[in-house]
Design an enzyme around this catalytic site. Structure first.
Site, PDB file in Angstrom:
ATOM      1  N   ASP A   1       0.869  -1.179   0.000  1.00 21.80           N
ATOM      2  CA  ASP A   1       0.000   0.000   0.000  1.00 21.80           C
ATOM      3  C   ASP A   1       0.903   1.226   0.000  1.00 21.80           C
ATOM      4  OD1 ASP A   1      -2.184   1.953   0.785  1.00 21.80           O
ATOM      5  OD2 ASP A   1      -3.332   0.113   0.943  1.00 21.80           O
TER       6      ASP A   1
ATOM      7  N   HIS B   1       1.638   2.290  -3.198  1.00 22.07           N
ATOM      8  CA  HIS B   1       0.631   3.175  -3.773  1.00 22.07           C
ATOM      9  C   HIS B   1       1.091   4.618  -3.870  1.00 22.07           C
ATOM     10  CE1 HIS B   1      -3.040   0.387  -2.840  1.00 22.07           C
ATOM     11  NE2 HIS B   1      -2.179  -0.139  -3.690  1.00 22.07           N
TER      12      HIS B   1
END
Length: 382
Positions: free
Chosen positions: A158, A192
């Site tokens: 993430d 991300h």
């Protein structure tokens, strides 16, 4: 930590007496105060008898060894018992004044990896933070002051870094800001983004992210919030970032996508963002299969998405160069976003055109945001 320390990160199984359930503690998960499983390593615990928290000073985690939380079992979202917010963080360190995490290898967290919360004077330096599971952020300072993140290798499932300050009503009630954060000389691989938010309820102020390399990271510049969060971001600088990314810049107050307007206290803001000296190549690989987005619409290579009742203001681009791989073109989108750019930035950001078209002023007129500093005297649970 000079060798390997491995946790027992399995999900609760009452039938297995040799693997007891991770204890339930009152803590902060996804920037919301709640009861959840304790982390791999914990600091600061709520004392139910007197309604206060334990606090620590001058805590150091170091040594060159490997910390493995064995958290793989927490990644399966198809499991009917899966509850995101109950998952254990790895380093879940609350209420520490003087926290240092350096020269360690961190692997397989159940949730976020390094999560300092309500801390002051934090150093996260020269670590290898490698994760692959859902929501396995690298380093998420949450309602912390005076944070230094440097010399780390991030390769994450993430956000590589996500600077936070509480979420929604819980974050506004606690009202502790994050302030004075410097991240530099880091190497970002998969992940991300190099992010601020989306949990901005206590305000995130005075953040600098600079002098770092990106190698296939989703987004180099990513500031995100959403209706319902409140608070916001002010005085953020991204500078001297180089390398390859999927998308270059995303500033968005529409992270949750198309939510209806709410009251002023729950409406987030973004003001005074400087982006300068970026040299990025946007790659084409896997974009069609990318399900990750900052809003309800398809992500763009450069985007600045404000709200009709909370425009993004005071954005400055200086010497921002973004090139498309091969012969593709760059996608840009701006709504309710106002700022300036110099002639050395390429492509020219669309907020200049939008500002002229809408005839709205540039610059933030919002009052100086609040958000308290972490203190030794802490609040009760309810």
């Amino acid at each position: 930590v000079t060798s390997t320390a491995r946790g027992v990160g399995k999900k609760p199984d009452p039938s297995n007496v040799n693997c007891p359930d991770p204890p339930i503690v009152y803590t902060r998960r996804e920037s919301i105060m709640m009861d959840a499983h304790a982390g791999f390593l914990n600091a600061g615990r709520f004392l139910s008898d007197d309604g206060k928290w334990t606090t620590l000073e001058n805590v150091v985690v170091e040594g060159g060894g490997l910390l493995d939380a064995d958290g793989d079992a927490w990644y399966d979202k198809s499991d009917p018992d899966f509850v995101t917010q109950m998952r254990p963080m790895m380093l879940d360190l609350l209420w520490v004044r003087g926290l240092t995490i350096r020269d360690v290898q961190l692997r397989r967290p159940g949730f976020w990896t390094v999560h300092p919360t309500f801390c002051d004077n934090v150093v996260v330096a020269n670590n290898s933070i490698v994760t692959y599971g859902s929501n396995t952020d690298g380093c998420d300072p949450d309602s912390c002051w005076n944070v230094y993140i440097a010399g780390n290798d991030f390769d994450n499932g993430d956000d590589c870094i996500a600077v936070k300050a509480g979420r929604d009503a819980s974050g506004r009630e606690v009202n502790i800001s994050t302030r004075n954060v410097l991240a530099e000389f880091n190497h970002f691989k998969s992940g991300h983004g190099v992010s601020i938010g989306s949990e901005t309820s206590g305000w995130v102020l005075d953040v600098v992210i600079r002098n770092s390399i990106l190698d296939g990271t989703n987004k180099a510049v990513r500031i995100k919030s959403a209706r319902g969060r409140g608070g916001g971001v002010r005085n953020a600088t991204y500078s001297n970032l180089t390398g390859s990314v999927k998308y270059a810049v995303s500033l968005s107050l529409d992270y949750e996508g198309d939510l209806p307007p709410t009251n002023d206290s729950a409406t987030p803001e973004i003001h005074d963002v400087i982006v300068r000296d970026l040299d990025l190549v946007v790659t084409e690989s896997d974009k069609a299969a990318d399900t990750f987005s900052s809003s309800s619409s398809e992500p763009n290579d450069l985007e600045c998405i404000g709200l009709s009742d909370s425009p993004i203001t005071g954005v400055t681009f200086r010497n921002v160069k973004v090139a498309a791989a091969e012969s593709s073109t760059l996608d840009t989108k701006c709504t309710y976003c106002f700022g300036t750019s110099d002639d050395d930035s390429d492509p020219t950001p669309c907020f200049e055109e939008e500002e002229e078209k809408q005839g709205l002023p540039t610059g933030a007129n919002a009052p100086f945001p609040g958000g308290d500093k972490p203190a030794a005297v802490t609040t009760a649970k309810d």
